[in-house]
Write a protein that holds these residues in place. Structure first.
Motif, PDB file in Angstrom:
ATOM      1  N   ALA A  28      50.550  29.931  43.307  1.00 21.19           N
ATOM      2  CA  ALA A  28      50.401  30.553  41.499  1.00 21.19           C
ATOM      3  C   ALA A  28      49.349  31.730  41.453  1.00 21.19           C
ATOM      4  N   LYS A  29      48.395  31.940  42.588  1.00 16.35           N
ATOM      5  CA  LYS A  29      46.995  32.802  42.190  1.00 16.35           C
ATOM      6  C   LYS A  29      48.320  34.686  43.138  1.00 16.35           C
ATOM      7  N   ASN A  30      49.368  34.308  43.170  1.00 16.64           N
ATOM      8  CA  ASN A  30      50.242  35.281  43.559  1.00 16.64           C
ATOM      9  C   ASN A  30      49.873  36.048  45.143  1.00 16.64           C
ATOM     10  N   CYS A  31      48.831  34.761  45.766  1.00 17.99           N
ATOM     11  CA  CYS A  31      48.636  35.026  47.206  1.00 17.99           C
ATOM     12  C   CYS A  31      49.749  35.628  48.067  1.00 17.99           C
ATOM     13  N   MET A  32      50.921  34.707  47.742  1.00 17.36           N
ATOM     14  CA  MET A  32      51.941  34.580  48.172  1.00 17.36           C
ATOM     15  C   MET A  32      53.215  35.574  48.502  1.00 17.36           C
ATOM     16  N   THR A  65      34.654  37.154  49.082  1.00 18.33           N
ATOM     17  CA  THR A  65      34.672  38.236  47.604  1.00 18.33           C
ATOM     18  C   THR A  65      35.243  38.970  48.272  1.00 18.33           C
ATOM     19  N   LYS A  66      35.939  38.986  49.141  1.00 16.52           N
ATOM     20  CA  LYS A  66      37.148  40.122  49.506  1.00 16.52           C
ATOM     21  C   LYS A  66      38.488  40.115  48.753  1.00 16.52           C
ATOM     22  N   VAL A  67      38.509  38.228  48.563  1.00  9.31           N
ATOM     23  CA  VAL A  67      40.268  37.954  47.531  1.00  9.31           C
ATOM     24  C   VAL A  67      39.518  38.734  46.109  1.00  9.31           C
ATOM     25  N   GLN A  68      38.462  38.260  45.445  1.00 11.60           N
ATOM     26  CA  GLN A  68      37.950  38.822  43.873  1.00 11.60           C
ATOM     27  C   GLN A  68      38.037  39.618  43.599  1.00 11.60           C
ATOM     28  N   LYS A  69      37.579  41.230  45.105  1.00  8.66           N
ATOM     29  CA  LYS A  69      37.055  42.342  44.905  1.00  8.66           C
ATOM     30  C   LYS A  69      38.102  43.000  46.022  1.00  8.66           C
ATOM     31  N   GLY A  70      38.134  42.682  46.990  1.00  9.48           N
ATOM     32  CA  GLY A  70      38.983  43.316  46.881  1.00  9.48           C
ATOM     33  C   GLY A  70      38.982  43.929  48.483  1.00  9.48           C
ATOM     34  N   GLY A  71      39.713  44.925  49.532  1.00  9.16           N
ATOM     35  CA  GLY A  71      39.002  45.757  50.320  1.00  9.16           C
ATOM     36  C   GLY A  71      39.996  46.086  51.270  1.00  9.16           C
ATOM     37  N   VAL A  72      39.973  46.827  52.206  1.00 11.72           N
ATOM     38  CA  VAL A  72      40.460  48.263  52.950  1.00 11.72           C
ATOM     39  C   VAL A  72      39.672  47.556  54.276  1.00 11.72           C
ATOM     40  N   GLY A  73      41.019  48.265  55.360  1.00 15.57           N
ATOM     41  CA  GLY A  73      40.629  48.595  56.474  1.00 15.57           C
ATOM     42  C   GLY A  73      40.525  47.781  57.447  1.00 15.57           C
ATOM     43  N   THR A  74      40.430  46.244  57.129  1.00 14.98           N
ATOM     44  CA  THR A  74      40.066  45.324  58.727  1.00 14.98           C
ATOM     45  C   THR A  74      41.268  45.124  58.692  1.00 14.98           C
ATOM     46  N   TRP A  75      41.935  45.209  58.130  1.00 16.82           N
ATOM     47  CA  TRP A  75      43.740  44.905  58.716  1.00 16.82           C
ATOM     48  C   TRP A  75      44.702  46.080  58.349  1.00 16.82           C
ATOM     49  N   MET A  80      44.034  45.707  50.190  1.00 11.35           N
ATOM     50  CA  MET A  80      44.213  44.764  49.674  1.00 11.35           C
ATOM     51  C   MET A  80      43.443  44.684  48.130  1.00 11.35           C
ATOM     52  N   PRO A  81      44.574  44.249  46.877  1.00 11.13           N
ATOM     53  CA  PRO A  81      43.788  44.711  45.521  1.00 11.13           C
ATOM     54  C   PRO A  81      42.890  43.407  45.355  1.00 11.13           C
ATOM     55  N   PRO A  82      41.954  43.970  43.687  1.00 11.03           N
ATOM     56  CA  PRO A  82      41.216  42.591  43.553  1.00 11.03           C
ATOM     57  C   PRO A  82      42.157  41.626  43.284  1.00 11.03           C
ATOM     58  N   ASN A  83      41.131  41.141  42.831  1.00  8.47           N
ATOM     59  CA  ASN A  83      41.988  39.473  42.092  1.00  8.47           C
ATOM     60  C   ASN A  83      41.087  39.121  40.839  1.00  8.47           C
ATOM     61  N   PRO A  84      40.530  39.828  39.799  1.00 16.02           N
ATOM     62  CA  PRO A  84      39.530  39.377  39.302  1.00 16.02           C
ATOM     63  C   PRO A  84      40.538  37.774  38.644  1.00 16.02           C
ATOM     64  N   GLN A  85      40.912  37.498  37.975  1.00 13.21           N
ATOM     65  CA  GLN A  85      41.721  36.412  37.879  1.00 13.21           C
ATOM     66  C   GLN A  85      41.596  35.043  38.555  1.00 13.21           C
ATOM     67  N   LYS A  87      38.981  32.562  39.987  1.00 13.71           N
ATOM     68  CA  LYS A  87      37.227  32.343  39.637  1.00 13.71           C
ATOM     69  C   LYS A  87      36.957  32.255  40.500  1.00 13.71           C
ATOM     70  N   ASP A  88      35.375  32.187  41.188  1.00 11.23           N
ATOM     71  CA  ASP A  88      34.634  32.211  41.909  1.00 11.23           C
ATOM     72  C   ASP A  88      35.473  29.903  43.010  1.00 11.23           C
ATOM     73  N   ASP A  89      35.339  29.002  42.106  1.00 11.27           N
ATOM     74  CA  ASP A  89      35.911  28.082  42.799  1.00 11.27           C
ATOM     75  C   ASP A  89      36.609  28.094  42.869  1.00 11.27           C
ATOM     76  N   GLU A  90      38.162  28.473  42.952  1.00 17.24           N
ATOM     77  CA  GLU A  90      39.211  28.925  43.018  1.00 17.24           C
ATOM     78  C   GLU A  90      39.676  29.594  44.343  1.00 17.24           C
ATOM     79  N   ALA A  91      38.959  30.505  44.627  1.00 18.06           N
ATOM     80  CA  ALA A  91      38.724  31.508  45.533  1.00 18.06           C
ATOM     81  C   ALA A  91      38.451  30.814  46.443  1.00 18.06           C
ATOM     82  N   LYS A  92      36.955  29.429  46.135  1.00 15.65           N
ATOM     83  CA  LYS A  92      36.225  29.370  47.755  1.00 15.65           C
ATOM     84  C   LYS A  92      37.134  28.149  48.290  1.00 15.65           C
TER      85      LYS A  92
END
Length: 102
Positions: A28-32, A65-75, A80-85, A87-92
């Motif tokens: 639903a959150k387009n992670c896939m 934090t990486k799910v919500q704000k994105g990141g680069v360099g680890t992989w 990885m783009p930010p995913n502000p949509q 929510k905290d509980d969903e990210a957890k």
């Protein structure tokens, strides 16, 4: 099949397991779109992520934090783009599910 399962859960015939619920949330959150459970797509597989962070006490908080704000360099160089949509509980919930993929 999904409609049947959803109807069965709604009718109380089946319970929605956390693993099933988290997989559906990831869809639903387009992670896939960029990740899969057991193979690399644009980003690493969830099994690779779980293996990399196994036993690290701070991994879940960092990954939320990486799910919500994105990141680069680890992989690699693909960010990885930010995913502000997400929510905290969903990210957890998503991170706990990802880290359980062993």
């Amino acid at each position: 099949m999904k409609l049947f399962v959803a109807a069965a859960v709604a009718a109380g015939l089946l319970s929605a397991s956390p693993a099933f619920a988290s997989a559906e949330l990831a869809k639903a959150k387009n992670c896939m779109a960029c990740h899969a459970v057991d193979k690399k797509l644009v980003g690493p597989s969830y099994k690779e992520v779980a293996a990399k962070y196994a036993g690290q006490a701070d991994a879940a908080a960092m990954l939320v934090t990486k799910v919500q704000k994105g990141g680069v360099g680890t992989w690699g160089k693909v960010p990885m783009p930010p995913n502000p949509q997400v929510k905290d509980d969903e990210a957890k919930q998503l991170v706990e599910w990802v880290l359980s993929q062993k």
